[in-house]
Design a protein around this motif. Structure first.
Motif, mmCIF file in Angstrom:
data_model
loop_
_atom_site.group_PDB
_atom_site.id
_atom_site.type_symbol
_atom_site.label_atom_id
_atom_site.label_comp_id
_atom_site.label_asym_id
_atom_site.label_seq_id
_atom_site.Cartn_x
_atom_site.Cartn_y
_atom_site.Cartn_z
ATOM 1 N N VAL A 24 40.133 29.431 30.350
ATOM 2 C CA VAL A 24 40.788 30.540 29.657
ATOM 3 C C VAL A 24 42.283 30.253 29.675
ATOM 4 O O VAL A 24 42.893 30.184 30.745
ATOM 5 N N ALA A 65 42.105 38.783 31.772
ATOM 6 C CA ALA A 65 41.512 37.461 32.013
ATOM 7 C C ALA A 65 41.176 37.275 33.488
ATOM 8 O O ALA A 65 40.094 36.781 33.831
ATOM 9 N N VAL A 119 41.444 30.290 34.842
ATOM 10 C CA VAL A 119 42.471 30.998 34.064
ATOM 11 C C VAL A 119 43.812 30.286 34.241
ATOM 12 O O VAL A 119 44.296 30.117 35.355
ATOM 13 N N CYS A 134 39.942 38.652 25.860
ATOM 14 C CA CYS A 134 39.034 37.576 26.278
ATOM 15 C C CYS A 134 37.869 38.070 27.104
ATOM 16 O O CYS A 134 36.874 37.368 27.257
#
Length: 197
Positions: A116, A156, A165, A105
């Motif tokens: 995310v 991430a 996240v 990502c």
């Protein structure tokens, strides 16, 4: 004006070790969400647009060809650091509503991304899923090691603000349903917070 202020739909990354359910979650989210979202499976994009330098038999995966990719606007989705390519993607990112599905990502610019989602799975269950895909033992071992070590989650957290996240379990069908419902609720809240109904 900030890019986020222009968008009426959020951009979401769904990421995780191969076999954790990224594509399944992304498609279920497209189907369940009351606002239109576009699922972009980056691996499929690489294959369709021939943005690769061949197929690696040992790793059973395509080798991304950055030279080919940089000559087409499709590579903008792959998140290359090339500023020209990023500039080309800006109009799509401004529109919002992207679900970017890839095992990594940190290639996507932070300014594009609103959420995310890192999917995780018990490594023994992941092993079984990868065996069903006929992955080689070496590829199963490497992916399992990444899952155990939390490699995708670490990437991430290094690439994006902590508050965007989210880690979700992806082991049972019930997980899929509750995860999708949670993300749909998040999309609705994101829109409501910005005055969209």
């Amino acid at each position: 004006m900030d890019i986020e202020e222009l968008r009426q739909r959020p951009n979401i990354v769904i990421t995780g070790t191969p076999g954790t359910g990224k594509s399944t979650h992304a498609q279920a989210l497209v189907d369940a969400c009351p606002v239109p979202l576009q699922h972009i499976n980056v691996v499929e994009l690489v294959k369709q647009k021939e943005l690769h330098d061949g197929y690696d038999q040992e790793w059973q995966s395509y080798i991304v060809d950055e030279d080919k990719a940089c000559t087409t606007t499709s590579f903008k989705i792959l998140g290359t650091i090339n500023n020209v390519v990023i500039d080309e993607l800006e109009p799509l990112a401004v529109q919002g509503g992207l679900i970017l599905d890839w095992h990594t990502c940190d290639a996507f610019p932070e300014r594009w991304i609103d959420l995310v989602v890192v999917l995780q799975c018990d490594h023994s269950r992941l092993w079984e899923r990868l065996e069903k895909r006929n992955y080689t033992l070496k590829k199963i071992q490497e992916n399992n090691e990444c899952e155990i070590m939390g490699t995708v989650l670490e990437e991430a957290r290094e690439a994006y603000a902590e508050e965007i996240v989210v880690v979700l379990r992806s082991e049972e069908i019930g997980d899929l349903e509750s995860n999708v419902a949670r993300i749909v609720q998040w999309v609705e809240s994101w829109r409501a917070d910005r005055g969209f109904s």
